[in-house]
Design a protein around this motif. Structure first.
Motif, short mmCIF file in Angstrom:
data_model
loop_
_atom_site.label_atom_id
_atom_site.label_comp_id
_atom_site.label_asym_id
_atom_site.label_seq_id
_atom_site.Cartn_x
_atom_site.Cartn_y
_atom_site.Cartn_z
N ARG A 224 0.84 -1.16 0.00
CA ARG A 224 0.01 0.01 -0.05
C ARG A 224 0.95 1.20 0.05
NH1 ARG A 224 -2.91 -3.15 3.63
NH2 ARG A 224 -2.02 -1.97 5.42
N ALA A 225 1.99 1.20 0.93
CA ALA A 225 2.90 2.37 0.95
C ALA A 225 3.45 2.64 -0.61
CB ALA A 225 3.77 2.19 2.05
N PHE A 226 3.67 1.70 -1.19
CA PHE A 226 4.34 1.60 -2.42
C PHE A 226 3.38 2.15 -3.38
CE2 PHE A 226 5.14 0.05 -6.68
CZ PHE A 226 6.61 0.30 -6.94
N ILE A 227 2.42 1.92 -3.54
CA ILE A 227 1.35 2.41 -4.40
C ILE A 227 1.12 4.12 -4.07
CG2 ILE A 227 -1.20 2.38 -5.05
CD1 ILE A 227 -0.99 -0.59 -4.35
N GLU A 228 1.00 4.28 -2.80
CA GLU A 228 0.94 5.70 -2.64
C GLU A 228 2.02 6.42 -3.00
OE1 GLU A 228 0.24 5.70 1.71
OE2 GLU A 228 -1.80 4.46 1.54
N ASN A 229 3.15 5.91 -2.94
CA ASN A 229 4.40 6.67 -3.07
C ASN A 229 4.66 6.73 -4.45
OD1 ASN A 229 4.63 7.59 -0.21
ND2 ASN A 229 5.78 5.59 0.13
N ASN A 230 4.30 5.50 -5.20
CA ASN A 230 5.07 5.46 -6.48
C ASN A 230 4.09 5.63 -7.77
OD1 ASN A 230 7.88 4.78 -6.03
ND2 ASN A 230 7.08 3.45 -4.49
N TYR A 231 2.75 5.49 -7.50
CA TYR A 231 1.70 5.22 -8.55
C TYR A 231 1.80 6.25 -9.47
CZ TYR A 231 -2.63 5.24 -11.26
OH TYR A 231 -3.67 4.67 -12.34
N LEU B 77 8.42 -7.90 1.62
CA LEU B 77 9.27 -7.11 0.85
C LEU B 77 9.09 -5.73 1.45
CD1 LEU B 77 9.03 -8.39 -2.80
CD2 LEU B 77 10.72 -9.13 -0.97
N ASN B 78 10.07 -4.96 1.26
CA ASN B 78 10.08 -3.43 1.59
C ASN B 78 9.75 -2.72 0.35
OD1 ASN B 78 12.72 -3.09 0.55
ND2 ASN B 78 13.70 -3.40 2.49
N GLU B 79 9.66 -1.44 0.46
CA GLU B 79 9.46 -0.52 -0.95
C GLU B 79 10.57 -0.81 -1.78
OE1 GLU B 79 7.29 3.38 -0.73
OE2 GLU B 79 7.24 2.96 1.25
N GLU B 80 11.79 -0.68 -1.21
CA GLU B 80 12.96 -0.64 -2.39
C GLU B 80 12.86 -2.12 -3.05
OE1 GLU B 80 17.70 -0.97 -1.76
OE2 GLU B 80 16.61 0.84 -0.84
N GLN B 81 12.42 -3.25 -2.35
CA GLN B 81 12.58 -4.46 -2.79
C GLN B 81 11.36 -4.76 -3.85
OE1 GLN B 81 12.57 -6.64 1.01
NE2 GLN B 81 14.75 -7.37 0.57
N ILE B 82 10.17 -4.00 -3.50
CA ILE B 82 9.03 -4.01 -4.48
C ILE B 82 9.45 -2.99 -5.63
CG2 ILE B 82 6.68 -3.36 -4.94
CD1 ILE B 82 6.26 -3.85 -2.11
N SER B 83 10.14 -2.14 -5.87
CA SER B 83 10.85 -1.32 -6.85
C SER B 83 11.91 -2.24 -7.77
CB SER B 83 11.37 -0.20 -6.30
OG SER B 83 11.55 0.51 -7.35
N LYS B 84 12.54 -3.11 -7.25
CA LYS B 84 13.24 -3.75 -7.63
C LYS B 84 12.75 -5.01 -8.52
CE LYS B 84 17.49 -5.77 -8.87
NZ LYS B 84 17.64 -5.47 -10.13
N ALA B 85 11.59 -5.80 -7.97
CA ALA B 85 10.83 -6.53 -8.48
C ALA B 85 10.13 -5.94 -9.60
CB ALA B 85 10.06 -7.01 -7.36
N LEU B 86 9.54 -5.00 -9.73
CA LEU B 86 8.88 -4.25 -10.82
C LEU B 86 10.07 -4.16 -11.73
CD1 LEU B 86 6.55 -2.86 -12.12
CD2 LEU B 86 7.12 -0.90 -11.01
#
Length: 93
Positions: free
Chosen positions: A29-36, A77-86
């Motif tokens: 949820r935090a990743f979406i809020e910060n990166n969408y 996964l943390n936000e940085e790891q989610i970004s790397k996965a993307l």
């Protein structure tokens, strides 16, 4: 982060699935809020689907040409790891 502007070159669709209340989905949820906004601004024609469902594990799915899909579980996964996965999904199937 130049890869963010290149998502639509390989991807036909990006889906993010998560639970709106589950603690395991909090970083998603935090990743979406910060990166969408940034992802959509750089890829205006790429469908980015946000799907909320109670009790579901957080997941990231990419659809490529010819209906080929790849998915990654985001639980733990943390936000940085989610970004790397993307970023890895953006490289292709």
């Amino acid at each position: 982060m130049a890869w963010r502007g290149q998502l639509s070159r390989n991807l036909k669709e990006l889906r993010i699935l998560f639970s709106p209340a589950s603690s395991s989905s909090s970083t998603t949820r935090a990743f979406i809020e910060n990166n969408y906004k940034d992802l959509k601004t750089k890829n205006p024609k790429l469908p980015i689907l946000i799907r909320e469902a109670s009790g579901i594990e957080p997941q990231l799915w990419a659809r490529y040409d010819f209906g080929v899909e790849r998915g990654i579980r985001l639980e733990g996964l943390n936000e940085e790891q989610i970004s790397k996965a993307l970023e890895d999904l953006a490289k292709g199937p």
